[in-house]
Motif scaffolding. Structure first.
Motif, PDB file in Angstrom:
ATOM      1  N   MET A   1      65.058  41.162   6.816  1.00 43.55           N
ATOM      2  CA  MET A   1      64.317  41.456   5.582  1.00 43.55           C
ATOM      3  C   MET A   1      64.282  42.968   5.370  1.00 43.55           C
ATOM      4  SD  MET A   1      62.827  39.631   3.336  1.00 43.55           S
ATOM      5  CE  MET A   1      62.253  40.372   1.821  1.00 43.55           C
ATOM      6  N   PRO A   2      64.881  43.459   4.317  1.00 39.50           N
ATOM      7  CA  PRO A   2      64.891  44.912   4.092  1.00 39.50           C
ATOM      8  C   PRO A   2      63.513  45.437   3.719  1.00 39.50           C
ATOM      9  CG  PRO A   2      65.870  43.750   2.239  1.00 39.50           C
ATOM     10  CD  PRO A   2      65.522  42.707   3.251  1.00 39.50           C
ATOM     11  N   THR A   3      63.181  46.609   4.225  1.00 36.60           N
ATOM     12  CA  THR A   3      61.885  47.194   3.884  1.00 36.60           C
ATOM     13  C   THR A   3      61.958  47.812   2.498  1.00 36.60           C
ATOM     14  OG1 THR A   3      62.624  49.203   4.956  1.00 36.60           O
ATOM     15  CG2 THR A   3      61.229  47.746   6.250  1.00 36.60           C
ATOM     16  N   PRO A   4      60.827  47.801   1.786  1.00 36.15           N
ATOM     17  CA  PRO A   4      60.829  48.410   0.451  1.00 36.15           C
ATOM     18  C   PRO A   4      61.157  49.904   0.567  1.00 36.15           C
ATOM     19  CG  PRO A   4      58.856  47.096   0.790  1.00 36.15           C
ATOM     20  CD  PRO A   4      59.547  47.180   2.112  1.00 36.15           C
ATOM     21  N   ALA A   5      62.022  50.372  -0.333  1.00 37.50           N
ATOM     22  CA  ALA A   5      62.494  51.745  -0.231  1.00 37.50           C
ATOM     23  C   ALA A   5      61.398  52.755  -0.554  1.00 37.50           C
ATOM     24  CB  ALA A   5      63.664  51.956  -1.180  1.00 37.50           C
ATOM     25  N   SER A   6      60.304  52.275  -1.175  1.00 39.49           N
ATOM     26  CA  SER A   6      59.294  53.229  -1.629  1.00 39.49           C
ATOM     27  C   SER A   6      58.307  53.608  -0.531  1.00 39.49           C
ATOM     28  CB  SER A   6      58.535  52.631  -2.812  1.00 39.49           C
ATOM     29  OG  SER A   6      58.052  51.362  -2.446  1.00 39.49           O
ATOM     30  N   GLU A  14      66.256  57.553   2.478  1.00 37.63           N
ATOM     31  CA  GLU A  14      66.441  57.837   1.059  1.00 37.63           C
ATOM     32  C   GLU A  14      67.303  59.077   0.856  1.00 37.63           C
ATOM     33  OE1 GLU A  14      63.128  58.253  -2.268  1.00 37.63           O
ATOM     34  OE2 GLU A  14      62.776  56.605  -0.875  1.00 37.63           O
ATOM     35  N   VAL A  15      66.996  60.094   1.652  1.00 40.34           N
ATOM     36  CA  VAL A  15      67.771  61.331   1.550  1.00 40.34           C
ATOM     37  C   VAL A  15      69.224  61.059   1.893  1.00 40.34           C
ATOM     38  CG1 VAL A  15      68.112  63.635   2.518  1.00 40.34           C
ATOM     39  CG2 VAL A  15      65.797  62.803   2.055  1.00 40.34           C
ATOM     40  N   GLY A  17      70.743  58.324   1.570  1.00 37.59           N
ATOM     41  CA  GLY A  17      71.317  57.556   0.464  1.00 37.59           C
ATOM     42  C   GLY A  17      71.781  58.458  -0.658  1.00 37.59           C
ATOM     43  N   VAL A  18      70.937  59.451  -0.996  1.00 35.41           N
ATOM     44  CA  VAL A  18      71.292  60.379  -2.069  1.00 35.41           C
ATOM     45  C   VAL A  18      72.535  61.176  -1.680  1.00 35.41           C
ATOM     46  CG1 VAL A  18      70.544  62.381  -3.384  1.00 35.41           C
ATOM     47  CG2 VAL A  18      68.947  60.521  -2.953  1.00 35.41           C
ATOM     48  N   ARG A  20      74.879  60.253   0.378  1.00 37.71           N
ATOM     49  CA  ARG A  20      76.043  59.365   0.283  1.00 37.71           C
ATOM     50  C   ARG A  20      76.477  59.212  -1.168  1.00 37.71           C
ATOM     51  NH1 ARG A  20      77.601  55.414   3.661  1.00 37.71           N
ATOM     52  NH2 ARG A  20      77.273  53.738   2.167  1.00 37.71           N
ATOM     53  N   LEU A  21      75.496  59.060  -2.057  1.00 41.39           N
ATOM     54  CA  LEU A  21      75.799  58.950  -3.482  1.00 41.39           C
ATOM     55  C   LEU A  21      76.565  60.175  -3.957  1.00 41.39           C
ATOM     56  CD1 LEU A  21      75.333  57.601  -6.332  1.00 41.39           C
ATOM     57  CD2 LEU A  21      73.387  59.130  -6.522  1.00 41.39           C
ATOM     58  N   PHE A  24      80.165  60.227  -2.753  1.00 39.51           N
ATOM     59  CA  PHE A  24      81.050  59.319  -3.498  1.00 39.51           C
ATOM     60  C   PHE A  24      81.287  59.811  -4.917  1.00 39.51           C
ATOM     61  CE2 PHE A  24      79.967  55.979  -0.295  1.00 39.51           C
ATOM     62  CZ  PHE A  24      81.265  55.807   0.119  1.00 39.51           C
ATOM     63  N   LEU A  25      80.233  60.404  -5.519  1.00 42.15           N
ATOM     64  CA  LEU A  25      80.393  60.921  -6.886  1.00 42.15           C
ATOM     65  C   LEU A  25      81.436  62.030  -6.899  1.00 42.15           C
ATOM     66  CD1 LEU A  25      76.830  61.063  -8.488  1.00 42.15           C
ATOM     67  CD2 LEU A  25      78.611  59.326  -8.663  1.00 42.15           C
TER      68      LEU A  25
END
Lengths: 311, 158
Positions: A1-6, A14-15, A17-18, A20-21, A24-25
């Motif tokens: 069960m994934p934990t809520p990202a907030s 989160e950092v 993830g950004v 990685r984004l 890729f961008l």
């Protein structure tokens, strides 16, 4: 069960993830820029297209099955009907042909008198169109014949109506055709009635071409037929390109521009003809050496790279 | 629930979505063609984020660019953005009722069209006709049946 990202515990994730984004961008932007500029990515792309080729074949299957189903399902009456119609058409064409033959004989005689070189006869190869909807902003066709069946880069593609485009990429079993209507495409033409030489550009729509930079003094009228002029050496002379549909002043008011209806049926038809026996001129390295070569549209910076591939 | 029972559904569904994007449609209907690849990818991004993330979205996008003959990297970028946004909202999205989920997907697809036209403007590639803006609507309507179908295939007992 994934934990809520907030939740606060997810901050480091989160950092990451950004980041990685962003990575890729940047990667995809680089791909786009390199692809748009042409260059080394083009060879890579050609090879990669050989990999997606089976996908094209697969995606073309439904249309092919549909056609064969339809052909199997037509009634006898329909077939007889078609047959009668085609017989009539054949008769008409033969009659016309007979007249043309006499004209051709006369032409040859006159040419002989003028001591000019005999023009090559029309030698063509039939190729089927793979029925695919590719990127709507690009006007391309995929043919189901490739270098294995003798297709060459730069080969002229025509149909019964007139010029369709040129072969710009090859794999062993498919060929990509750049249509006249692609915004990157330009073809040198002359007005059949007066011999005025002009350039016809693609617009990105399959039913419209554009004649740009027509001098106000040039003798061009609505209804004029445009033929390839053969300048630049990419296309042979004398194939119908289109008919002038409307003329109007361009933005500078110093020139005219015209809408041209293509002579070939670019959005219909299942088969095209590949012109053989005509060697497209080698594109010289110095762009200045080809005064009106195809696909040197001044506004599209990458056009020469994209379409002027060496045959 | 988290164990994938039918592992083949993921690649097959992506491949089918890729093909559906190329199958010829009549001229009038063609602009309405939903962005199948984004829809199917969105499903997997929501359901199995541990296997399908930004990397998969990028790779699928590059393959799609090659297959559709468009600007290389365009769909890769669009799908990566989609994946990122979905990843942010996944926790909430999963518990939305189907109608709200579909609405969210519609907005995402619209956003995707915006990104696409921005890319086209920046790169100087011509824009597709205006009717292409209707495609996200169809994509939104297709989300519930697609979701049900993929759920059924993925979770079915052998």
């Amino acid at each position: 069960m994934p934990t809520p990202a907030s939740s606060p515990a997810a901050r480091p994730g989160e950092v990451a993830g950004v980041l990685r984004l962003l990575a890729f961008l940047i990667l995809s932007t680089m791909l786009m820029v390199l692809d748009h500029r042409g260059g080394w990515l083009r060879t890579l792309r050609t090879q990669a297209e050989a990999v997606v080729q089976p996908l094209w074949w697969l995606a073309g299957q439904p249309a092919r099955i549909g056609t064969s189903l339809r052909e199997n399902a037509v009634t006898h009456a329909q077939l007889a009907d078609d047959n009668a119609r085609l017989r009539q058409a054949l008769l008409l064409t033969e009659a016309r042909n007979a007249r043309l033959r006499t004209a051709a004989a006369e032409n040859a005689r006159l040419r002989g008198l003028l001591d000019s070189a005999e023009r090559a006869r029309l030698d063509v190869q039939l190729a089927g169109v793979l029925d695919l909807d590719l990127d709507p902003t690009r006007q391309r066709l995929i043919l189901d014949a490739g270098s294995n069946s003798g297709v060459r880069l730069g080969q002229t593609v025509i149909d019964a109506g007139g010029l369709m485009g040129q072969v710009i990429a090859l794999t062993p079993t498919t060929a990509t055709v750049l249509l006249l209507t692609d915004p990157d495409h330009a073809v040198p033409v002359m007005v059949a009635r007066t011999g005025v030489r002009l350039m016809v550009y693609g617009t990105g729509r399959s039913d419209a071409l554009q004649l740009a930079d027509v001098p106000l003094s040039a003798d061009v009228r609505t209804g004029d037929v445009l033929l390839t002029s053969g300048l630049g050496g990419r296309f042979p002379q004398g194939f119908a390109v289109g008919t002038v549909a409307a003329l109007r002043a361009d933005d500078s008011r110093a020139f005219l521009k015209a809408d041209v209806r293509p002579a070939a049926q670019l959005d219909r038809g299942r088969d095209v003809l590949l012109l053989r026996g005509y060697k497209p001129a080698q594109v010289p390295a110095a762009a200045a050496a080809k005064p009106a070569a195809t696909a040197t549209k001044p506004t599209a910076g990458s056009a020469p790279v994209r379409t002027g591939g060496q045959p | 629930m988290s164990r994938p029972r039918n592992g083949w559904v993921l690649p097959v569904s992506l491949l089918l979505a890729l093909l559906l994007g190329m199958v010829p449609l009549p001229d009038g209907v063609q602009p309405l063609r939903p962005y199948w690849l984004a829809l199917v990818l969105a499903y997997w991004l929501i359901e199995i984020p541990e296997r399908v993330g930004l990397g998969v979205a990028f790779c699928v996008g590059v393959v799609a660019d090659l297959a559709y003959g468009g600007l290389l990297g365009e769909q890769a970028l669009r799908l990566v953005v989609l994946a990122f946004i979905l990843d942010r909202f996944r926790a909430r999205l999963r518990f939305f009722p189907m109608s709200q989920q579909a609405l969210t997907l519609g907005v995402l697809l619209l956003n995707d069209r915006v990104i696409s036209s921005v890319i086209h403007v920046v790169m100087g590639v011509p824009q597709p006709p205006a009717t292409y803006w209707l495609a996200p609507l169809l994509g939104m309507l297709l989300w519930p049946p697609l979701h049900l179908l993929l759920d059924h295939l993925r979770l079915r007992r052998q």
